[in-house]
Design an enzyme around this catalytic site. Structure first.
Site, PDB file in Angstrom:
ATOM      1  N   GLU A   7       0.859  -1.195   0.000  1.00 53.75           N
ATOM      2  CA  GLU A   7       0.000   0.000   0.000  1.00 53.75           C
ATOM      3  C   GLU A   7       0.884   1.229   0.000  1.00 53.75           C
ATOM      4  OE1 GLU A   7      -3.479  -0.984   3.271  1.00 53.75           O
ATOM      5  OE2 GLU A   7      -1.403  -0.710   3.801  1.00 53.75           O
ATOM      6  N   LYS A  12       2.237   4.640   1.558  1.00 47.67           N
ATOM      7  CA  LYS A  12       2.347   5.135   2.931  1.00 47.67           C
ATOM      8  C   LYS A  12       1.810   6.560   2.939  1.00 47.67           C
ATOM      9  CE  LYS A  12       5.551   5.342   6.813  1.00 47.67           C
ATOM     10  NZ  LYS A  12       5.406   6.708   7.292  1.00 47.67           N
ATOM     11  N   ASP A  69       0.861  10.197   4.154  1.00 47.68           N
ATOM     12  CA  ASP A  69       1.581  11.106   5.039  1.00 47.68           C
ATOM     13  C   ASP A  69       0.583  11.900   5.883  1.00 47.68           C
ATOM     14  OD1 ASP A  69       3.697  12.302   6.212  1.00 47.68           O
ATOM     15  OD2 ASP A  69       4.254  13.555   4.511  1.00 47.68           O
ATOM     16  N   TYR A  78      -5.872   0.806   7.346  1.00 45.37           N
ATOM     17  CA  TYR A  78      -4.825  -0.086   6.863  1.00 45.37           C
ATOM     18  C   TYR A  78      -4.595  -1.308   7.750  1.00 45.37           C
ATOM     19  CZ  TYR A  78      -1.893   2.996   9.822  1.00 45.37           C
ATOM     20  OH  TYR A  78      -1.388   3.747  10.837  1.00 45.37           O
ATOM     21  N   LYS A 134      10.797   4.085   1.805  1.00 48.97           N
ATOM     22  CA  LYS A 134      10.533   5.526   1.710  1.00 48.97           C
ATOM     23  C   LYS A 134      10.904   6.109   0.347  1.00 48.97           C
ATOM     24  CE  LYS A 134       9.481   7.695   5.126  1.00 48.97           C
ATOM     25  NZ  LYS A 134       9.979   7.937   6.466  1.00 48.97           N
ATOM     26  N   CYS A 142      11.463  48.270 -12.709  1.00 47.94           N
ATOM     27  CA  CYS A 142      11.222  46.944 -13.288  1.00 47.94           C
ATOM     28  C   CYS A 142      12.551  46.334 -13.730  1.00 47.94           C
ATOM     29  CB  CYS A 142      10.271  47.076 -14.473  1.00 47.94           C
ATOM     30  SG  CYS A 142      10.123  45.553 -15.434  1.00 47.94           S
ATOM     31  N   CYS A 164      12.376  46.246 -17.866  1.00 46.25           N
ATOM     32  CA  CYS A 164      12.336  47.428 -18.740  1.00 46.25           C
ATOM     33  C   CYS A 164      12.745  48.715 -18.032  1.00 46.25           C
ATOM     34  CB  CYS A 164      10.950  47.584 -19.353  1.00 46.25           C
ATOM     35  SG  CYS A 164       9.708  48.156 -18.176  1.00 46.25           S
ATOM     36  N   CYS A 173       4.905  46.637 -12.638  1.00 42.30           N
ATOM     37  CA  CYS A 173       5.719  47.443 -13.541  1.00 42.30           C
ATOM     38  C   CYS A 173       4.766  48.380 -14.275  1.00 42.30           C
ATOM     39  CB  CYS A 173       6.433  46.510 -14.525  1.00 42.30           C
ATOM     40  SG  CYS A 173       6.946  47.338 -16.036  1.00 42.30           S
ATOM     41  N   CYS A 207       7.137  47.143 -21.808  1.00 42.60           N
ATOM     42  CA  CYS A 207       7.939  46.152 -21.085  1.00 42.60           C
ATOM     43  C   CYS A 207       7.955  44.827 -21.849  1.00 42.60           C
ATOM     44  CB  CYS A 207       7.366  45.941 -19.679  1.00 42.60           C
ATOM     45  SG  CYS A 207       8.264  44.685 -18.747  1.00 42.60           S
TER      46      CYS A 207
HETATM   47  S1  IVH Z   1       0.989  -0.015   9.050  1.00 39.22           S
HETATM   48  C1  IVH Z   1       2.442  -2.275  12.544  1.00 39.22           C
HETATM   49  N1  IVH Z   1       0.245   1.054   6.764  1.00 39.22           N
HETATM   50  O1  IVH Z   1       3.245   5.047   9.113  1.00 39.22           O
HETATM   51  C2  IVH Z   1       2.128  -1.516  11.316  1.00 39.22           C
HETATM   52  N2  IVH Z   1       1.205   2.494   8.411  1.00 39.22           N
HETATM   53  O2  IVH Z   1       5.854   4.605  10.436  1.00 39.22           O
HETATM   54  C3  IVH Z   1       1.820  -0.123  11.606  1.00 39.22           C
HETATM   55  N3  IVH Z   1       1.282   4.845   7.771  1.00 39.22           N
HETATM   56  O3  IVH Z   1       2.204   5.236  12.441  1.00 39.22           O
HETATM   57  C4  IVH Z   1       1.514   0.769  10.520  1.00 39.22           C
HETATM   58  N4  IVH Z   1       0.351   4.608   5.797  1.00 39.22           N
HETATM   59  O4  IVH Z   1       0.901   6.575  10.680  1.00 39.22           O
HETATM   60  C5  IVH Z   1       0.797   1.285   7.967  1.00 39.22           C
HETATM   61  N5  IVH Z   1      -0.507   1.878   4.726  1.00 39.22           N
HETATM   62  C6  IVH Z   1       0.042   2.086   5.922  1.00 39.22           C
HETATM   63  C7  IVH Z   1       0.426   3.391   6.349  1.00 39.22           C
HETATM   64  C8  IVH Z   1       1.011   3.537   7.607  1.00 39.22           C
HETATM   65  C9  IVH Z   1       0.852   5.463   6.670  1.00 39.22           C
HETATM   66  C10 IVH Z   1       1.936   5.502   8.924  1.00 39.22           C
HETATM   67  C11 IVH Z   1       1.250   5.296  10.234  1.00 39.22           C
HETATM   68  C12 IVH Z   1       2.281   4.720  11.157  1.00 39.22           C
HETATM   69  C13 IVH Z   1       3.537   5.103  10.480  1.00 39.22           C
HETATM   70  C14 IVH Z   1       4.628   4.108  10.808  1.00 39.22           C
END
Ligand code: IVH
Length: 452
Positions: free
Chosen positions: A117, A119, A121, A229, A320, A414, A417, A432, A438
């Site tokens: 999946e 991640k 933010d 998740y 990451k 400016c 010009c 300007c 210009c």
């Molecule tokens: S699983 C034991 N799945 O990442 C597994 N975390 O660094 C725990 N996060 O605190 C997390 N997307 O805030 C998981 N698809 C995803 C995620 C996810 C974002 C964040 C979450 C967690 C942090 C861990």
């Protein structure tokens, strides 16, 4: 006064209908009615609940508007700690992850299957459901204890208040991420500026700030989204879930929880690397920030075999992406002349790679922003590049500032010009005064004309 049966029935019908439309929209991405039709049903329900207060319920879709402000958040201990994830930053770290993992599993376990999946933010939260109803929402906090933000969570439209009437566990905990998409973030910051309120540096901060407001009525006005998740714990005597993270996620979606539309099962490190590349290629066109991809060993029994270390499970890893926010030095500020003569400040930066792209300039928007952020020439600044948004200077790193640095000044003439730069009364922009004399204005005017 007893409530007439037809009213009780209608209220139930409206609540079920609104919940269904909510699910169609947020879980299945397949709305069946227009926003206006939804609003009509919503207002009808609101009117009936006002007329018959004895029908009030915390689970009603009308409760998403928030309630009276709290004075503080209670601290709640997580029944199961909310762990964090180990990170990988390159292919060799992914291989090392799998190698260590397979040493913990039976010898014939390979090839390993993973659920993959993006991640997100945002912020992790825990949601507890009893008999299909949301009873508690808590932030991750330090992983052991978090803050009770139930009133705020109720205002987030994609968090189900009531689950479908299908077999769901007697009580269980769902974990997921609360985040804000780019459009919502831009809208919120525009609003904040108009109201002379704090502007948020990035969607993550905006989501965190919005989720931790004592007044849930304000949270209700913030464009927050939830995506689940994981299942945390579960209490049930009958319900047996499949031995697969992926299948469990599909089960969650059927119960009414939004899950990532990008979820996939992948095989081995090669499958993980391929998934990483595919999601990375889409990163800039996504509507929200992601900072990597997460891989979880798919088999839940294998997860148990692998176990956890203190702070993170051995069976999961976050691979990451290159950071979208980095630090670099602001070398100078130039001014770009637009079609209408408006001068916009452009930061000249020490070249730096942001999200995998080299940048040497970024926008500073306008003079008001420069003053508000107090950005000085020579400062180390945070630069952000996300999605289709123009790269911008987020803020100076004041702690890094040495000596007397000067604020960028609007030039009197400016830069293209040499005509006088003037500010019209009541307007923020400096322009300007050269008009089509210009060259910059001429060029932009022709471009504008040609594009129409
Ligand atoms: S699983 C034991 N799945 O990442 C597994 N975390 O660094 C725990 N996060 O605190 C997390 N997307 O805030 C998981 N698809 C995803 C995620 C996810 C974002 C964040 C979450 C967690 C942090 C861990």
């Amino acid at each position: 006064m007893t409530v007439p049966k037809n009213v009780v029935d209608e209220v139930k019908w409206l609540r079920d209908g609104l919940n269904l439309h909510n699910r169609n929209y947020y879980v299945w991405d397949d709305p069946k009615i227009t926003d206006q039709e939804y609003d009509q049903l919503f207002r009808k329900l609101q009117a009936l609940e006002q007329q018959y207060p004895e029908l009030a319920s915390d689970d009603s879709p009308t409760q998403r508007v928030g309630s009276m402000p709290a004075t503080r958040f209670d601290s709640v201990e997580h029944r199961l700690p909310m762990l964090s994830l180990d990170n990988a930053f390159d292919e060799s770290e992914m291989r090392a992850f799998e190698k260590k993992l397979s040493e913990r599993l039976e010898p014939d376990a390979e090839p390993l299957l993973y659920t993959a999946e993006p991640k997100l933010d945002g912020l992790a939260i825990s949601l507890v459901y009893e008999q299909g109803r949301l009873v508690q929402a808590v932030t991750r906090g330090d992983g052991r204890k978090g803050e009770n933000i139930t009133a705020n969570a109720r205002t987030i439209p994609s968090i189900p208040l009531e689950l479908l009437r299908r077999p769901v566990p007697f009580a269980f905990e769902i974990r997921g991420e609360v985040y804000m998409d780019h459009a919502g973030f831009e809208m919120l910051n525009e609003d904040q500026k108009k109201n002379d309120a704090k502007v948020f540096a990035n969607p993550r901060n905006a989501a965190a700030g919005s989720l931790r407001l004592l007044d849930s009525r304000i949270t209700a006005s913030r464009p927050l989204t939830f995506c689940s998740y994981a299942i945390g714990w579960m209490e049930d005597y009958q319900l047996k879930l499949k031995d697969s993270q992926y299948e469990r996620m599909l089960w969650l979606r059927k119960a009414g929880f939004p899950i990532s539309p990008y979820i996939e099962q992948v095989e081995g490190v090669s499958g993980c690397l391929d998934y990483y590349q595919r999601i990375l290629a889409q990163r800039d066109s996504l509507a929200f920030d992601i900072d990597g991809v997460v891989f979880k060993l798919d088999s839940t029994s294998q997860q148990e075999q692998a176990g956890n270390v203190a702070r993170a499970p051995r069976w999961a890893v976050a691979y990451k992406f290159p950071a979208q926010e980095v630090m670099t030095r602001l070398l100078d500020v130039d001014f770009r002349v637009g079609r209408t003569g408006a001068l916009t400040p452009v930061a000249r930066l020490e070249p730096v790679s942001v999200g995998g792209v080299m940048l040497s300039n970024a926008t500073l928007h306008n003079m008001d922003e420069i003053h508000r952020k107090d950005v000085r020439i020579g400062d180390i600044v945070i630069v952000r590049r996300a999605g289709d948004v123009i790269p911008e200077v987020v803020s100076p790193v004041v702690a890094e500032r040495k000596g007397d640095l000067s604020l960028p000044q609007m030039p009197a003439q400016c830069p293209v010009c040499g005509s006088d730069v003037v500010q019209q009364e009541g307007q923020a922009a400096w322009r300007c005064s050269g008009g089509l004399v210009c060259a910059a204005q001429r060029k932009e005017a022709i471009k504008h004309f040609a594009s129409r």
